[in-house]
Design a protein around this motif. Structure first.
Motif, PDB file in Angstrom:
ATOM      1  N   LYS A  48       1.043  -1.515  -0.310  1.00  0.00           N
ATOM      2  CA  LYS A  48      -0.286   0.450   0.106  1.00  0.00           C
ATOM      3  C   LYS A  48       0.577   1.424   0.095  1.00  0.00           C
ATOM      4  CE  LYS A  48      -3.570   0.306   2.303  1.00  0.00           C
ATOM      5  NZ  LYS A  48      -4.544   0.635   2.417  1.00  0.00           N
ATOM      6  N   LYS A  49       2.096   1.159   0.966  1.00  0.00           N
ATOM      7  CA  LYS A  49       2.553   2.344   0.680  1.00  0.00           C
ATOM      8  C   LYS A  49       3.261   2.703  -0.901  1.00  0.00           C
ATOM      9  CE  LYS A  49       4.449   1.725   5.130  1.00  0.00           C
ATOM     10  NZ  LYS A  49       5.374   1.494   6.708  1.00  0.00           N
ATOM     11  N   HIS A  50       4.066   1.785  -1.397  1.00  0.00           N
ATOM     12  CA  HIS A  50       4.561   1.721  -2.547  1.00  0.00           C
ATOM     13  C   HIS A  50       3.171   2.175  -4.188  1.00  0.00           C
ATOM     14  CE1 HIS A  50       8.965   1.071  -1.707  1.00  0.00           C
ATOM     15  NE2 HIS A  50       7.008   0.819  -0.177  1.00  0.00           N
ATOM     16  N   LEU A  51       1.753   1.761  -3.702  1.00  0.00           N
ATOM     17  CA  LEU A  51       1.253   2.093  -4.115  1.00  0.00           C
ATOM     18  C   LEU A  51       1.100   3.479  -5.592  1.00  0.00           C
ATOM     19  CD1 LEU A  51      -1.995   0.196  -3.504  1.00  0.00           C
ATOM     20  CD2 LEU A  51      -0.514  -0.841  -5.153  1.00  0.00           C
ATOM     21  N   ASN A  52       0.858   3.719  -6.651  1.00  0.00           N
ATOM     22  CA  ASN A  52       0.916   4.782  -7.025  1.00  0.00           C
ATOM     23  C   ASN A  52       2.164   5.095  -7.777  1.00  0.00           C
ATOM     24  OD1 ASN A  52      -2.218   5.534  -7.262  1.00  0.00           O
ATOM     25  ND2 ASN A  52      -1.377   5.729  -4.883  1.00  0.00           N
ATOM     26  N   LYS A  53       3.641   4.498  -7.200  1.00  0.00           N
ATOM     27  CA  LYS A  53       4.938   4.840  -7.424  1.00  0.00           C
ATOM     28  C   LYS A  53       5.405   3.963  -8.168  1.00  0.00           C
ATOM     29  CE  LYS A  53       5.411   6.531  -2.846  1.00  0.00           C
ATOM     30  NZ  LYS A  53       6.243   5.871  -1.394  1.00  0.00           N
ATOM     31  N   GLY A  54       4.596   2.718  -8.313  1.00  0.00           N
ATOM     32  CA  GLY A  54       5.420   1.668  -9.473  1.00  0.00           C
ATOM     33  C   GLY A  54       6.983   1.699  -9.175  1.00  0.00           C
ATOM     34  N   ASP A  55       7.192   1.174  -8.009  1.00  0.00           N
ATOM     35  CA  ASP A  55       8.118   1.366  -7.451  1.00  0.00           C
ATOM     36  C   ASP A  55       8.614  -0.229  -6.802  1.00  0.00           C
ATOM     37  OD1 ASP A  55       7.759   2.147  -4.848  1.00  0.00           O
ATOM     38  OD2 ASP A  55       8.879   4.125  -4.686  1.00  0.00           O
ATOM     39  N   PHE A  56      10.115  -0.437  -6.571  1.00  0.00           N
ATOM     40  CA  PHE A  56      10.463  -1.198  -6.476  1.00  0.00           C
ATOM     41  C   PHE A  56      10.535  -1.200  -4.620  1.00  0.00           C
ATOM     42  CE2 PHE A  56      12.328  -2.436 -10.113  1.00  0.00           C
ATOM     43  CZ  PHE A  56      12.856  -4.146 -10.407  1.00  0.00           C
ATOM     44  N   PHE A  57      10.619  -2.785  -3.535  1.00  0.00           N
ATOM     45  CA  PHE A  57      10.461  -2.802  -2.234  1.00  0.00           C
ATOM     46  C   PHE A  57      11.153  -3.657  -2.015  1.00  0.00           C
ATOM     47  CE2 PHE A  57       6.230  -4.491  -2.961  1.00  0.00           C
ATOM     48  CZ  PHE A  57       6.534  -5.438  -2.672  1.00  0.00           C
ATOM     49  N   ASP A  58      11.489  -3.737  -0.650  1.00  0.00           N
ATOM     50  CA  ASP A  58      12.580  -4.554  -0.379  1.00  0.00           C
ATOM     51  C   ASP A  58      11.790  -5.233   1.068  1.00  0.00           C
ATOM     52  OD1 ASP A  58      14.059  -4.916  -2.064  1.00  0.00           O
ATOM     53  OD2 ASP A  58      15.415  -3.603  -0.866  1.00  0.00           O
ATOM     54  N   LEU A  59      11.136  -6.060   1.506  1.00  0.00           N
ATOM     55  CA  LEU A  59      10.510  -6.687   2.367  1.00  0.00           C
ATOM     56  C   LEU A  59      11.357  -7.816   3.767  1.00  0.00           C
ATOM     57  CD1 LEU A  59       8.123  -6.381   4.756  1.00  0.00           C
ATOM     58  CD2 LEU A  59       7.200  -8.081   3.274  1.00  0.00           C
ATOM     59  N   HIS A  60      12.070  -7.845   4.253  1.00  0.00           N
ATOM     60  CA  HIS A  60      12.257  -9.079   4.824  1.00  0.00           C
ATOM     61  C   HIS A  60      11.636  -9.514   6.018  1.00  0.00           C
ATOM     62  CE1 HIS A  60      16.562  -6.678   3.248  1.00  0.00           C
ATOM     63  NE2 HIS A  60      15.984  -6.144   3.478  1.00  0.00           N
ATOM     64  N   LEU A  61      12.366 -10.366   5.985  1.00  0.00           N
ATOM     65  CA  LEU A  61      10.895 -12.242   7.060  1.00  0.00           C
ATOM     66  C   LEU A  61      11.602 -12.334   7.999  1.00  0.00           C
ATOM     67  CD1 LEU A  61       9.466 -13.329   3.665  1.00  0.00           C
ATOM     68  CD2 LEU A  61       8.757 -11.268   5.127  1.00  0.00           C
ATOM     69  N   ASN A  62      13.163 -11.945   8.082  1.00  0.00           N
ATOM     70  CA  ASN A  62      13.478 -12.657   9.176  1.00  0.00           C
ATOM     71  C   ASN A  62      12.871 -12.474  10.375  1.00  0.00           C
ATOM     72  OD1 ASN A  62      16.017 -13.093   7.849  1.00  0.00           O
ATOM     73  ND2 ASN A  62      16.687 -11.086   8.030  1.00  0.00           N
ATOM     74  N   GLY A  63      12.610 -13.469  11.369  1.00  0.00           N
ATOM     75  CA  GLY A  63      12.203 -13.508  12.462  1.00  0.00           C
ATOM     76  C   GLY A  63      10.464 -13.615  12.266  1.00  0.00           C
TER      77      GLY A  63
END
Length: 240
Positions: A48-63
């Protein structure tokens, strides 16, 4: 019947979503998101934070738990299949997701909240089927209406189940600026708390109770919606 109900309250129906373009796969994704929301919440909020931007994001799932990882990666895969994520990769060794959001209007519409409308619609139908209620069901989605004073208003879902009308609104974000307006409209519809619902993705049970008392409508978290609505049907129809 639904249009006549609105007309009896001085409300004119201007338009609605006929769902002629409804996608079965989107419906399945919506149900997956709703049923596993607690596990995919971190991903959803990031998208949701990156909608409208069409950009990359990284999501770390440690834990993260194995169920969270499995749910998040499955959702990413599904969204990538239908191009709602333009790119997606998961690195198992680092437990990191790298993805790129889409600026396509269909993707934005679905991910900003349409998925929750699909989810609620499916859960309402599921509740009726599970109780084997001998009633007719009809509904309208995304209604655009005009009140007797000329004000325009939109409704997410309006169901007729047997002789009962149920109004459902959904919100994936801030609800505070809407709930007062919804409460006033509920009075116009002459529907009580058991027939009007505001379904949210993130709200504490104590806050639900306070809002229900203040605004006289059922305000409920997505995790508790199905059981609550099914119980309401049981009370109305004496089902067991």
């Amino acid at each position: 019947d639904i249009e006549h109900f609105l007309y009896s309250k001085g409300i004119k129906l201007q338009g609605m979503d006929t769902e002629v373009d409804s996608c079965e796969f989107l419906e399945k994704i919506a149900v997956f998101m709703g049923d596993r929301y607690v596990h995919i919440k971190k991903l959803y909020q990031t998208i949701k934070k990156h909608l409208n931007k069409g950009d990359f994001f990284d999501l770390h799932l440690n834990g993260a738990t194995q169920l969270e990882i499995a749910s998040i990666t499955q959702l990413c895969t599904n969204l990538h299949w239908i191009a709602f994520l333009e790119e997606y990769k998961y690195d198992k060794s680092s437990k990191c997701i790298r993805a790129k959001t889409s600026k396509d209007p269909k993707a934005i519409k679905f991910l900003t909240g349409e998925w929750l409308e699909y989810y609620v619609k499916n859960k309402v139908l599921e509740a009726v089927r599970s109780l084997n209620l001998p009633v007719d069901i009809s509904y309208l989605k995304n209604l655009k209406i005009v009140l007797s004073n000329g004000d325009q208003f939109e409704m997410d879902l309006l169901f007729k189940i047997g002789d009962n009308f149920f109004w459902f609104e959904t919100k994936t974000g801030d609800y505070q600026k809407y709930i007062g307006k919804y409460s006033k409209f509920r009075k116009l519809l002459e529907l009580d708390q058991n027939h009007t619902y505001l379904i949210l993705t993130d709200i504490a049970e104590a806050a639900e109770q306070a809002l229900c008392s203040l605004f006289k409508m059922t305000v409920i978290d997505i995790r508790r919606f199905y059981d609550s609505f099914k119980f309401t049907l049981e009370q109305l129809y004496g089902a067991s």
